[in-house]
Each structure stands twice: as C-alpha cells, then as structure tokens.
Design a protein around this motif. Sequence first.
Motif, PDB file in Angstrom:
ATOM      1  N   ARG A 272      43.688  34.855  31.544  1.00  0.00           N
ATOM      2  CA  ARG A 272      42.261  35.662  32.136  1.00  0.00           C
ATOM      3  C   ARG A 272      41.702  35.007  32.675  1.00  0.00           C
ATOM      4  O   ARG A 272      40.930  35.559  33.393  1.00  0.00           O
ATOM      5  CB  ARG A 272      41.764  35.883  30.617  1.00  0.00           C
ATOM      6  CG  ARG A 272      42.310  36.857  29.536  1.00  0.00           C
ATOM      7  CD  ARG A 272      41.430  37.360  28.397  1.00  0.00           C
ATOM      8  NE  ARG A 272      41.029  36.396  27.612  1.00  0.00           N
ATOM      9  CZ  ARG A 272      41.347  35.793  26.606  1.00  0.00           C
ATOM     10  NH1 ARG A 272      42.683  36.362  26.182  1.00  0.00           N
ATOM     11  NH2 ARG A 272      40.970  35.043  25.770  1.00  0.00           N
TER      12      ARG A 272
ATOM     13  N   THR B 188      42.872  35.820  36.329  1.00  0.00           N
ATOM     14  CA  THR B 188      42.697  37.292  36.710  1.00  0.00           C
ATOM     15  C   THR B 188      41.131  37.372  37.011  1.00  0.00           C
ATOM     16  O   THR B 188      40.733  37.791  38.121  1.00  0.00           O
ATOM     17  CB  THR B 188      43.037  38.008  35.636  1.00  0.00           C
ATOM     18  OG1 THR B 188      44.398  38.095  35.384  1.00  0.00           O
ATOM     19  CG2 THR B 188      42.380  39.447  36.080  1.00  0.00           C
TER      20      THR B 188
ATOM     21  N   LYS C  49      40.465  35.561  40.439  1.00  0.00           N
ATOM     22  CA  LYS C  49      40.807  36.362  41.436  1.00  0.00           C
ATOM     23  C   LYS C  49      39.802  37.458  41.653  1.00  0.00           C
ATOM     24  O   LYS C  49      39.440  37.889  42.844  1.00  0.00           O
ATOM     25  CB  LYS C  49      42.225  36.649  41.160  1.00  0.00           C
ATOM     26  CG  LYS C  49      42.832  37.755  42.039  1.00  0.00           C
ATOM     27  CD  LYS C  49      42.982  37.365  43.652  1.00  0.00           C
ATOM     28  CE  LYS C  49      43.689  38.355  44.303  1.00  0.00           C
ATOM     29  NZ  LYS C  49      43.046  39.576  44.702  1.00  0.00           N
ATOM     30  N   GLN C  50      39.645  38.465  40.691  1.00  0.00           N
ATOM     31  CA  GLN C  50      38.527  39.452  40.867  1.00  0.00           C
ATOM     32  C   GLN C  50      37.175  38.955  41.474  1.00  0.00           C
ATOM     33  O   GLN C  50      36.604  39.795  42.276  1.00  0.00           O
ATOM     34  CB  GLN C  50      38.518  40.080  39.548  1.00  0.00           C
ATOM     35  CG  GLN C  50      39.793  40.977  39.286  1.00  0.00           C
ATOM     36  CD  GLN C  50      39.513  41.419  37.629  1.00  0.00           C
ATOM     37  OE1 GLN C  50      38.756  41.107  36.992  1.00  0.00           O
ATOM     38  NE2 GLN C  50      40.548  42.129  37.348  1.00  0.00           N
TER      39      GLN C  50
ATOM     40  N   ARG D 214      44.899  34.630  45.217  1.00  0.00           N
ATOM     41  CA  ARG D 214      45.876  35.313  44.603  1.00  0.00           C
ATOM     42  C   ARG D 214      46.092  34.811  43.159  1.00  0.00           C
ATOM     43  O   ARG D 214      45.452  33.720  42.867  1.00  0.00           O
ATOM     44  CB  ARG D 214      47.154  35.301  45.373  1.00  0.00           C
ATOM     45  CG  ARG D 214      47.750  33.818  45.406  1.00  0.00           C
ATOM     46  CD  ARG D 214      49.081  33.902  46.229  1.00  0.00           C
ATOM     47  NE  ARG D 214      49.868  32.460  46.010  1.00  0.00           N
ATOM     48  CZ  ARG D 214      49.474  31.524  46.815  1.00  0.00           C
ATOM     49  NH1 ARG D 214      48.509  31.553  47.553  1.00  0.00           N
ATOM     50  NH2 ARG D 214      50.032  30.506  46.628  1.00  0.00           N
ATOM     51  N   GLU D 215      46.682  35.694  42.402  1.00  0.00           N
ATOM     52  CA  GLU D 215      47.016  35.032  41.006  1.00  0.00           C
ATOM     53  C   GLU D 215      48.348  34.417  41.076  1.00  0.00           C
ATOM     54  O   GLU D 215      49.048  34.321  41.943  1.00  0.00           O
ATOM     55  CB  GLU D 215      47.068  36.278  40.187  1.00  0.00           C
ATOM     56  CG  GLU D 215      45.961  37.213  39.929  1.00  0.00           C
ATOM     57  CD  GLU D 215      46.104  38.011  38.751  1.00  0.00           C
ATOM     58  OE1 GLU D 215      47.031  37.766  37.671  1.00  0.00           O
ATOM     59  OE2 GLU D 215      45.064  39.027  38.444  1.00  0.00           O
TER      60      GLU D 215
END
Length: 343
Positions: free
Chosen positions: A311, A314, A317-318, A324-325
Amino acid sequence: MPRILETGAALLAGSTMLLIAGSAWAETVTTQLGWLRNGQFAPVLVADANGYFKEEGIEHIIRDGGPGKNPVPIVAAGQADFGISVNGRFVIAARLAPDPINIIALGTLYQDSPYSYVTITDPDAPEPTPKDLEGKRIGIQADGDFLLRAFAKENGLDTSTMTITTVQGGAEPLLVGSVDFMSAFMINQPYQIEIEAAKPDAPENLKGKTWKAIPYAKYGTLSYPQVIFATDAMIEKNPELVKRYLRALTKGLRFVLENPTEAHKIVAAYPGQVDTPEKVMWQMKNQQHLFESDDTRKNGLLWMNPDVWARMVTFYKQAGEIPREIPVDTVMTNKFLPGPEAR
C-alpha cells in the motif's frame, strides 16, 4: 578422531563461543540514526547500554542523525552498517532513484505512524476529523506538501479553502496562534504544548487548553516509520551478522516494553541523549503502543506486513513521489528477524 584433535576442536569451539559472547574480537558495527539520539530510539540505546550487542559478538557504535544527515546515503557509502530511516518511503525512493541505491528494510521499530495534524483546543472539544482542516490555516514541514495533498484526496477535502504555510519543526506556530493545525509527530511537538499550557503565566490562548490530533494512519495510509535497513551487499555477504544485530535490537525493544521505568532511566542517562529526563519519560510513555501490533504479537517484534509495504508503494506512486511501482520483496524482508519466541 585422535584425542589431540578432539581437544583442539573443543578449544576452537570454545573460542568461537567466547567471541560470540562478546570478547575483544567482536565485529564493529555502526548504526546511523535518522535523528539525534532521544527516546524515539529507546530500543537501540537500551540494547547498547544493556550489552545485548556485545552478547551477539558486536562492538556497537551509534552515529547521530540530524539536519543534513540522511541515513540512506551514509549507509550506502559504507560509513555505517545499518540505518534507521524516519520513513519507509526513503527506502522505496532510494531503489527507484536515477542512480539506484540498493538498500532493503529489515524491520521496523514502530508499527504505526505518529504523524498527525495537531491542533490546540479545549479538553472537552470533540476529536478533530479531516473535515476540520477545511477553511483553516495549516502549517506543514518541508516534506509535508505531498502528504497533505494525498490526505486531502483520500478524504475528499478542498485544499483551496486552506491557507497552507511551511513551518519549522517546533510547536511555536501553534503556540503563538499563527496556524490552526500543523503536521507533527504525536510523540514530539505536543510535549511542548503541554509544558507551555501548564505554566501559571500561560497566555490566554493556551491557558486551560490541550492538544488533539488527526492521525494520518487512521484517515490516510499506514506507513512504517523508524525502519531499520541495510544494503543488499550486507545481507548477502554477512547474513549471520544481520541476524545477530536484529536479535540484539529485539532484546532491547523487549526490555523497553517489559521494563518501561528502568528503560526510561537508561535512555535518559545515555551519553549524548539530547532531551530532558521529563521529556524522555513523556515520549516513551506515549510511544509504547507504537511498538506492538497484531502483526508483532503473531510474528514477533520488528515484523513488517508486506501488505502495508504494498500500500505504501501504491500510495507514493499515486502521489507522484516515485516514478513507478516496485515489487515489495525488493524493498523489505522479514527473513532475518528472530521471530515470535525471541527473548
């Protein structure tokens, strides 16, 4: 086996045990802290003071962090063997940097983050919620902009209604009333608020007041702070040393949990510790719950949940903090931890 060889083998085995027990031939290992030595690093200081590293054949050295002392490049450059990062995101970001730094998380002191938005209010006021940030003056520290943006997105907040300013690490902006909320660690800045509010000559805006917080982990994304890490080269070339180091650190954390009064005395008296005994006591009392979770009760102290790391990846990244993940098993591992039965 001839008796002379048996005797020699026995002496060699005995010598090895003496070395592991902490003789002068112990391996020198350096820990780079993420900040100045204080109560946040109680497990490290206690493990050192109580001789747990020496019991594992380690001659332990502690290097202070502080402004301009990021533990990641220090460990990467070989100036320290292990580091403690204030947030796991720095481990993730290091591996994804244009010039990657191959470090990996080995455990975490805190199971929950104390990062919060803190305010000064009446003792009987309701607990603040994310919606209370709208229309308010928000003080954030230098790296807090993306965290506030992500928090606002997660909770449907309109940041255009907020007046956002960058502040330093102390609680002064709250104390003088220049902001309504500020990003803070619940185990740090609120102590200053309590001290100032308790003074007989406290100003009217503080007299009879207390602090309350909007925990980031409760309304946003859980992340691991105080992450213990080392280089890939360290865990590949000397896995047994890594295990011994983490075993000593686990003993230190166990002592902190089971003997809080004695641990406070040890930390307060530790050479180079920067806070007053009163603040150390306050800090250690308020952080005790952060060391344990359902995960650690099942898997042992320092354990990290891979789902939490997923989590985190992610989330960053968001938020645009990483390009990138990345697979979780490249940024963290629990395989060197001693497990639930460790004492």
